[in-house]
Design a protein around this motif. Sequence first.
Motif, PDB file in Angstrom:
ATOM      1  N   LEU A  13       0.863  -1.176   0.000  1.00 40.00           N
ATOM      2  CA  LEU A  13       0.000   0.000   0.000  1.00 40.00           C
ATOM      3  C   LEU A  13       0.901   1.226   0.000  1.00 40.00           C
ATOM      4  O   LEU A  13       1.847   1.312   0.780  1.00 40.00           O
ATOM      5  CB  LEU A  13      -0.873   0.006   1.259  1.00 40.00           C
ATOM      6  N   ASN A  15       1.159   5.731  -0.285  1.00 36.57           N
ATOM      7  CA  ASN A  15       0.399   6.924   0.089  1.00 36.57           C
ATOM      8  C   ASN A  15      -0.597   7.302  -1.010  1.00 36.57           C
ATOM      9  O   ASN A  15      -1.650   7.860  -0.726  1.00 36.57           O
ATOM     10  CB  ASN A  15       1.335   8.098   0.383  1.00 36.57           C
ATOM     11  N   LEU A  18      -3.584   5.135  -0.452  1.00 35.89           N
ATOM     12  CA  LEU A  18      -4.302   5.620   0.733  1.00 35.89           C
ATOM     13  C   LEU A  18      -5.079   6.895   0.410  1.00 35.89           C
ATOM     14  O   LEU A  18      -6.204   7.073   0.881  1.00 35.89           O
ATOM     15  CB  LEU A  18      -3.321   5.837   1.888  1.00 35.89           C
ATOM     16  N   ILE A  54      -3.385  -2.376   5.291  1.00 31.53           N
ATOM     17  CA  ILE A  54      -4.434  -1.476   4.815  1.00 31.53           C
ATOM     18  C   ILE A  54      -5.277  -1.002   5.996  1.00 31.53           C
ATOM     19  O   ILE A  54      -5.525   0.202   6.150  1.00 31.53           O
ATOM     20  CB  ILE A  54      -5.299  -2.166   3.742  1.00 31.53           C
ATOM     21  N   SER A  57      -3.130   1.308   8.305  1.00 29.50           N
ATOM     22  CA  SER A  57      -2.820   2.594   7.672  1.00 29.50           C
ATOM     23  C   SER A  57      -4.039   3.500   7.639  1.00 29.50           C
ATOM     24  O   SER A  57      -3.932   4.699   7.912  1.00 29.50           O
ATOM     25  CB  SER A  57      -2.294   2.366   6.251  1.00 29.50           C
ATOM     26  N   LEU A  58      -5.204   2.945   7.323  1.00 26.88           N
ATOM     27  CA  LEU A  58      -6.413   3.765   7.324  1.00 26.88           C
ATOM     28  C   LEU A  58      -6.777   4.194   8.746  1.00 26.88           C
ATOM     29  O   LEU A  58      -7.204   5.325   8.964  1.00 26.88           O
ATOM     30  CB  LEU A  58      -7.588   3.038   6.673  1.00 26.88           C
ATOM     31  N   PRO A 151       2.597   4.760   4.054  1.00 28.59           N
ATOM     32  CA  PRO A 151       2.192   5.020   5.444  1.00 28.59           C
ATOM     33  C   PRO A 151       3.171   4.359   6.423  1.00 28.59           C
ATOM     34  O   PRO A 151       3.871   3.394   6.081  1.00 28.59           O
ATOM     35  CB  PRO A 151       0.812   4.369   5.543  1.00 28.59           C
TER      36      PRO A 151
END
Length: 167
Positions: A13, A15, A18, A54, A57-58, A151
């Motif tokens: 993942l 940035n 994201l 994921i 990071s979220l 992230p």
Amino acid sequence: MTTAFYPGSFDPLTNGHLDVLAQALRVADRVVVGVGIQASRKPLFSFDERADLIHRSLADARPERSGDIEVVSFDDLAVAAARRVGATLLVRGLRDGTDLDYEMQMAGMNRQLSPEIQTVFLPAGASFRPITATLVRQIAAMGGDVGAFVPKPVLDALVAKNRQAAS
């Protein structure tokens, strides 16, 4: 409730991913992130690792929306996976004109296959446009600092993965 399906490899993942995910959460009540699995490819991170990265990071970036995503794997057409999860939107991130040309072709084919699913293009923020997961993997594997491109949970996982590979 509007459900969007955001497919990709997310290995890792970035940035940019994201940023697109955060935008998707502005247009949909729920986003299902579809991690594509291809038997012919050996990913850096397993599906479980990618799903965890994921989610974490979220949770760091948009904690108030972290409960509005789900991560699933799929190994068939993105529109088939979107249909399975009840999505009416298929999210595609765009970095540049080359992405747009390719994604327009895919959107046309997907519309023929599943006319009930609308493709939505979301442009990555200007600072994220040069970032690709492939470049991030290559730079990290060669010991480069990818902290500006991913992230924090992903950075930590990349450092650990590369440390493990070196020993």
